[in-house]
Scaffold this motif. Structure first.
Motif, PDB file in Angstrom:
ATOM      1  N   LEU A 114       0.797  -1.217   0.000  1.00 26.04           N
ATOM      2  CA  LEU A 114       0.000   0.000   0.000  1.00 26.04           C
ATOM      3  C   LEU A 114       0.839   1.281   0.000  1.00 26.04           C
ATOM      4  CD1 LEU A 114      -2.863   1.116  -0.033  1.00 26.04           C
ATOM      5  CD2 LEU A 114      -2.775   1.144   2.457  1.00 26.04           C
ATOM      6  N   PRO A 115       1.867   1.414   0.841  1.00 29.77           N
ATOM      7  CA  PRO A 115       2.657   2.658   0.780  1.00 29.77           C
ATOM      8  C   PRO A 115       3.312   2.889  -0.582  1.00 29.77           C
ATOM      9  CG  PRO A 115       3.167   1.450   2.774  1.00 29.77           C
ATOM     10  CD  PRO A 115       2.307   0.563   1.941  1.00 29.77           C
ATOM     11  N   ASN A 116       3.833   1.837  -1.175  1.00 27.76           N
ATOM     12  CA  ASN A 116       4.456   1.947  -2.493  1.00 27.76           C
ATOM     13  C   ASN A 116       3.430   2.333  -3.555  1.00 27.76           C
ATOM     14  OD1 ASN A 116       6.442   1.811  -4.441  1.00 27.76           O
ATOM     15  ND2 ASN A 116       6.215  -0.384  -4.741  1.00 27.76           N
ATOM     16  N   MET A 117       2.232   1.751  -3.480  1.00 30.18           N
ATOM     17  CA  MET A 117       1.182   2.075  -4.443  1.00 30.18           C
ATOM     18  C   MET A 117       0.748   3.530  -4.300  1.00 30.18           C
ATOM     19  SD  MET A 117      -0.997  -1.472  -4.168  1.00 30.18           S
ATOM     20  CE  MET A 117      -2.502  -0.741  -4.689  1.00 30.18           C
ATOM     21  N   LEU A 118       0.652   4.017  -3.067  1.00 29.30           N
ATOM     22  CA  LEU A 118       0.269   5.411  -2.844  1.00 29.30           C
ATOM     23  C   LEU A 118       1.303   6.373  -3.421  1.00 29.30           C
ATOM     24  CD1 LEU A 118      -1.155   5.292   0.778  1.00 29.30           C
ATOM     25  CD2 LEU A 118      -2.410   5.692  -1.332  1.00 29.30           C
ATOM     26  N   ILE A 119       2.576   6.088  -3.170  1.00 25.72           N
ATOM     27  CA  ILE A 119       3.642   6.948  -3.700  1.00 25.72           C
ATOM     28  C   ILE A 119       3.623   6.945  -5.226  1.00 25.72           C
ATOM     29  CG2 ILE A 119       6.154   7.186  -3.898  1.00 25.72           C
ATOM     30  CD1 ILE A 119       6.284   6.157  -0.975  1.00 25.72           C
ATOM     31  N   GLN A 120       3.469   5.761  -5.817  1.00 24.21           N
ATOM     32  CA  GLN A 120       3.438   5.675  -7.279  1.00 24.21           C
ATOM     33  C   GLN A 120       2.248   6.423  -7.863  1.00 24.21           C
ATOM     34  OE1 GLN A 120       3.551   1.561  -8.365  1.00 24.21           O
ATOM     35  NE2 GLN A 120       5.725   1.340  -7.882  1.00 24.21           N
ATOM     36  N   SER A 121       1.080   6.315  -7.245  1.00 29.55           N
ATOM     37  CA  SER A 121      -0.098   6.989  -7.793  1.00 29.55           C
ATOM     38  C   SER A 121      -0.001   8.507  -7.632  1.00 29.55           C
ATOM     39  CB  SER A 121      -1.376   6.456  -7.151  1.00 29.55           C
ATOM     40  OG  SER A 121      -1.388   6.729  -5.770  1.00 29.55           O
ATOM     41  N   VAL A 122       0.563   8.981  -6.516  1.00 29.07           N
ATOM     42  CA  VAL A 122       0.750  10.428  -6.345  1.00 29.07           C
ATOM     43  C   VAL A 122       1.742  10.952  -7.378  1.00 29.07           C
ATOM     44  CG1 VAL A 122       1.729  12.176  -4.799  1.00 29.07           C
ATOM     45  CG2 VAL A 122       0.089  10.521  -3.923  1.00 29.07           C
ATOM     46  N   MET A 123       2.844  10.247  -7.560  1.00 28.58           N
ATOM     47  CA  MET A 123       3.839  10.678  -8.547  1.00 28.58           C
ATOM     48  C   MET A 123       3.271  10.623  -9.969  1.00 28.58           C
ATOM     49  SD  MET A 123       6.279  11.722  -6.808  1.00 28.58           S
ATOM     50  CE  MET A 123       7.463  12.038  -8.079  1.00 28.58           C
ATOM     51  N   LEU A 124       2.434   9.628 -10.248  1.00 27.04           N
ATOM     52  CA  LEU A 124       1.804   9.541 -11.563  1.00 27.04           C
ATOM     53  C   LEU A 124       0.842  10.702 -11.786  1.00 27.04           C
ATOM     54  CD1 LEU A 124       1.642   7.849 -14.133  1.00 27.04           C
ATOM     55  CD2 LEU A 124      -0.146   6.503 -13.047  1.00 27.04           C
TER      56      LEU A 124
END
Length: 130
Positions: A87-97
């Motif tokens: 979940l933390p990795n997915m959140l960071i990736q979606s914010v950066m995207l």
């Protein structure tokens, strides 16, 4: 009593945006990589021979696919475990995207409009745009 005005109808875009479609696939890829351990292509398509826990691999490597979801009920436990872990990795990736999407659209606004006007609209019509 005065007559009521008719409410304005909300209009939707009648065009398909290729750039929005690409970013939608990127968001779906972030989610599928985090939850299923594979990309969208690997989720929907066949085997490659690798393993992910007890699940056979898919095109892009090991991961849980749609076949496992339909046939094996214990795959949902693995998905929940993957969600908690990633979940933390997915959140960071979606914010950066999201940031990348905004910057890309603002920087490329004029070039994309030029391509839409001179190439895409004459070739594909008014229903498709970049």
């Amino acid at each position: 009593m005065a007559a009521r005005r008719k409410a304005k109808r909300v209009r939707r875009r009648k065009t398909f945006s290729i750039v929005n479609g690409i970013f939608a696939v990127a968001y779906a890829n972030v989610i599928s990589a985090g939850l299923f351990g594979t990309n969208l292509l690997g989720f929907f398509l066949g085997y490659s021979g690798g393993t992910y826990g007890k699940y056979p691999g898919f095109v892009s490597g090991a991961g849980i696919g749609i076949k496992e979801l339909l046939t094996d009920g214990s795959a949902f436990g693995q998905i929940i475990e993957n969600a908690q872990k990633n979940l933390p990795n997915m959140l960071i990736q979606s914010v950066m995207l999201g940031i990348t999407e905004r910057v890309f659209k603002s920087v490329m606004r004029r070039p994309l409009a030029n391509v839409n006007r001179n190439i895409v609209k004459p070739l594909l019509g008014a229903g498709v745009r970049l």
